[in-house]
Design an enzyme around this catalytic site. Structure first.
Site, short mmCIF file in Angstrom:
data_model
loop_
_atom_site.label_atom_id
_atom_site.label_comp_id
_atom_site.label_asym_id
_atom_site.label_seq_id
_atom_site.Cartn_x
_atom_site.Cartn_y
_atom_site.Cartn_z
N ARG A 230 0.87 -1.17 0.00
CA ARG A 230 0.00 0.00 0.00
C ARG A 230 0.90 1.23 0.00
NH1 ARG A 230 -3.49 -2.73 -1.51
NH2 ARG A 230 -5.53 -3.20 -0.60
N GLU A 259 -3.75 7.52 -4.23
CA GLU A 259 -4.18 7.00 -5.53
C GLU A 259 -5.51 7.64 -5.93
OE1 GLU A 259 -4.17 2.74 -5.25
OE2 GLU A 259 -2.08 2.71 -4.66
N HIS A 277 -1.44 0.53 -9.79
CA HIS A 277 -2.06 -0.45 -8.89
C HIS A 277 -2.68 -1.61 -9.68
CE1 HIS A 277 -4.01 -0.98 -4.65
NE2 HIS A 277 -3.81 -2.15 -5.25
P1 NAP Z 1 -1.06 -11.64 4.85
O1 NAP Z 1 -1.04 -13.07 4.44
O2 NAP Z 1 -1.95 -11.22 5.97
O3 NAP Z 1 0.46 -11.23 5.18
C1 NAP Z 1 0.79 -10.01 5.76
C2 NAP Z 1 2.24 -10.09 6.24
O4 NAP Z 1 2.62 -8.79 6.73
C3 NAP Z 1 2.45 -11.07 7.38
O5 NAP Z 1 3.66 -11.75 7.19
C4 NAP Z 1 2.53 -10.18 8.62
O6 NAP Z 1 3.34 -10.81 9.60
C5 NAP Z 1 3.18 -8.91 8.03
N1 NAP Z 1 2.87 -7.71 8.79
C6 NAP Z 1 1.66 -7.25 9.17
N2 NAP Z 1 1.79 -6.12 9.88
C7 NAP Z 1 3.11 -5.87 9.95
C8 NAP Z 1 3.88 -4.85 10.56
N3 NAP Z 1 3.30 -3.84 11.27
N4 NAP Z 1 5.23 -4.88 10.45
C9 NAP Z 1 5.84 -5.89 9.77
N5 NAP Z 1 5.15 -6.89 9.16
C10 NAP Z 1 3.81 -6.87 9.25
O7 NAP Z 1 -1.46 -10.71 3.62
P2 NAP Z 1 -1.26 -10.98 2.07
O8 NAP Z 1 -2.39 -11.77 1.54
O9 NAP Z 1 0.13 -11.47 1.85
O10 NAP Z 1 -1.41 -9.48 1.51
C11 NAP Z 1 -0.56 -8.48 1.95
C12 NAP Z 1 -0.98 -7.12 1.45
O11 NAP Z 1 -0.64 -6.95 0.08
C13 NAP Z 1 -2.47 -6.80 1.46
O12 NAP Z 1 -2.96 -6.48 2.75
C14 NAP Z 1 -2.54 -5.64 0.50
O13 NAP Z 1 -2.37 -4.41 1.19
C15 NAP Z 1 -1.37 -5.87 -0.44
N6 NAP Z 1 -1.83 -6.23 -1.80
C16 NAP Z 1 -1.54 -5.42 -2.85
C17 NAP Z 1 -1.95 -5.77 -4.11
C18 NAP Z 1 -1.66 -4.91 -5.28
O14 NAP Z 1 -2.43 -4.92 -6.22
N7 NAP Z 1 -0.57 -4.18 -5.29
C19 NAP Z 1 -2.69 -6.92 -4.31
C20 NAP Z 1 -2.95 -7.73 -3.23
C21 NAP Z 1 -2.52 -7.38 -1.97
P3 NAP Z 1 3.19 -10.44 11.16
O15 NAP Z 1 1.72 -10.46 11.46
O16 NAP Z 1 3.99 -11.49 11.86
O17 NAP Z 1 3.79 -9.08 11.33
C1 8YV Z 2 -6.99 -4.72 -5.84
C2 8YV Z 2 -5.40 -5.10 -3.89
O1 8YV Z 2 -6.51 -3.84 -6.83
O2 8YV Z 2 -6.31 -7.12 -3.12
C3 8YV Z 2 -5.75 -6.06 -2.81
O3 8YV Z 2 -5.45 -5.77 -1.65
O4 8YV Z 2 -4.77 -4.12 -3.65
C4 8YV Z 2 -5.77 -5.38 -5.30
O5 8YV Z 2 -5.87 -6.71 -5.57
C5 8YV Z 2 -7.88 -3.92 -5.00
O6 8YV Z 2 -8.19 -4.50 -3.81
C6 8YV Z 2 -9.14 -3.66 -5.80
O7 8YV Z 2 -10.24 -3.72 -5.05
#
Ligand code: NAP
Ligand code: 8YV
Length: 316
Positions: A230, A259, A277
């Site tokens: 993010r 964004e 994004h």
């Molecule tokens: P997840 O399985 O919940 O993993 C989150 C990771 O972050 C865990 O390893 C957690 O470990 C760590 N974490 C949480 N808070 C933290 C902190 N304060 N300091 C350090 N580490 C921390 O989530 P995910 O499914 O991998 O998704 C992660 C994130 O990716 C989403 O929440 C979203 O914001 C982002 N995302 C972006 C896109 C995009 O389009 N760019 C798409 C999908 C997701 P600990 O709890 O041990 O700290």
């Molecule tokens: C999407 C994302 O673009 O899943 C997330 O956390 O950032 C992306 O996959 C977004 O959530 C659209 O709703």
């Protein structure tokens, strides 16, 4: 049929499945929502939303009988889960189904930065190859030290897909995981040891500007940061300063603080790759996310539960 408020866009497939099971209402302008809610808000049982729009406080206040909110996306930092739990609103999201796509996007950013493909593509397209000769050499992505901030579902997929480049993987999270990578309790120390820092944590207060000036400077003039988490995770002003001054080498960014705005300073820099994004934005992955978003709502209609609740709502 229960009444469902749709916030933001949905695909035709989602629309067709939802329309068969719910009476649909569509949020138009949030500025006009109070007037709409005064007449219709009490009918609304369910919300379909996305990671960007979340569930605005106006919707929680204006829809007092809301019971479930299904988000299209895994990140739910735009949803006030405390307020939802307090009102008994179950929140669901779409974990897992986008891991591979976001990991692919991350690897493409990494390759584009190391191999300088943006400049190379321009060199080819502009005719500079003919007039100026071969493009400058770039650097290899192989054998690098890669620090991953966040080692959850997507972080682990990134680490696995990176293996073809023979990396040394370090990671920083709040709690150490049982994984074959080296845990770093201190983020700045991890950055100092890394060639690349990949950010893939959730957004929200606990990660707000966690990648600050000292972390960016620890990566150094040859270092790179990639953000697919993010925009709030990186101090954007500090990032711009570090890139402009040469204290940080390069950045690959899919997400931004405000964004869809991207600061001009970032757009003007050659050592930055910018994406709007699109980490999960393929037809295949968005179809899977849309399916799970609808499946959660249909499950709720069937028995009052959801398939993939956010952890804060799992007890409801
Ligand atoms: P997840 O399985 O919940 O993993 C989150 C990771 O972050 C865990 O390893 C957690 O470990 C760590 N974490 C949480 N808070 C933290 C902190 N304060 N300091 C350090 N580490 C921390 O989530 P995910 O499914 O991998 O998704 C992660 C994130 O990716 C989403 O929440 C979203 O914001 C982002 N995302 C972006 C896109 C995009 O389009 N760019 C798409 C999908 C997701 P600990 O709890 O041990 O700290
Ligand atoms: C999407 C994302 O673009 O899943 C997330 O956390 O950032 C992306 O996959 C977004 O959530 C659209 O709703």
């Amino acid at each position: 049929m229960p009444d469902l408020l749709v916030i933001g866009g949905i695909t035709d497939t989602m629309h067709a499945r939802l329309e068969a099971e719910f009476t649909l209402h569509f949020m138009k302008d949030i500025a006009d929502f109070d007037a709409w809610a005064a007449e219709h808000g009490s009918k609304i049982d369910a919300v379909a939303t996305n990671g960007h729009d979340g569930v605005p406080a106006k919707v929680l206040d204006g829809c007092p009988n809301l019971k479930v909110a299904s988000a299209y996306g895994v990140g739910y930092d735009a949803i006030d889960t405390d307020a939802c739990v307090a009102r008994g609103v179950k929140v669901s999201h779409t974990p897992g189904v986008l891991n591979a796509e976001v990991a692919n996007t991350t690897l493409m950013l990494l390759l584009t930065l190391y191999r300088n493909f943006r400049a190379d593509e321009h060199h080819a397209r502009s005719g500079a190859w003919q007039t100026k000769g071969n493009a400058p050499l770039s650097h290899s992505p192989d054998n690098r030290v890669i620090g991953i901030l966040g080692m959850g579902r997507i972080g682990q997929e990134i680490a696995e897909r990176l293996q073809i480049f023979n990396p040394t993987i370090l990671y920083h999270t709040r709690t150490k995981k049982e994984l074959p990578y080296e845990y770093c309790a201190d983020l700045t120390e991890m950055a100092a040891r890394s060639d690349v820092l990949i950010c893939i944590t959730p957004g929200g207060p606990s990660t707000e500007k966690i990648v600050n000036a000292p972390v960016l400077e620890a990566l150094g003039p040859d270092g790179m940061v990639i953000n697919v988490a993010r925009g709030s995770v990186i101090d954007e002003a500090a990032l711009i300063e570090a890139l402009q001054s040469g204290k940080l080498g390069k950045a690959g960014l899919d997400v931004f603080e405000k964004e869809p705005q991207i600061p001009n300073a970032l757009k003007e820099m050659e050592n930055v790759v910018l994406l709007p994004h699109v980490g999960s934005a393929t037809h295949e992955t968005r179809a899977a996310m849309g399916k799970l978003t609808v499946d959660n709502l249909l499950q709720w209609k069937k028995d009052g539960t959801v398939l993939t609740p956010v952890p804060e709502c799992a007890h409801l």
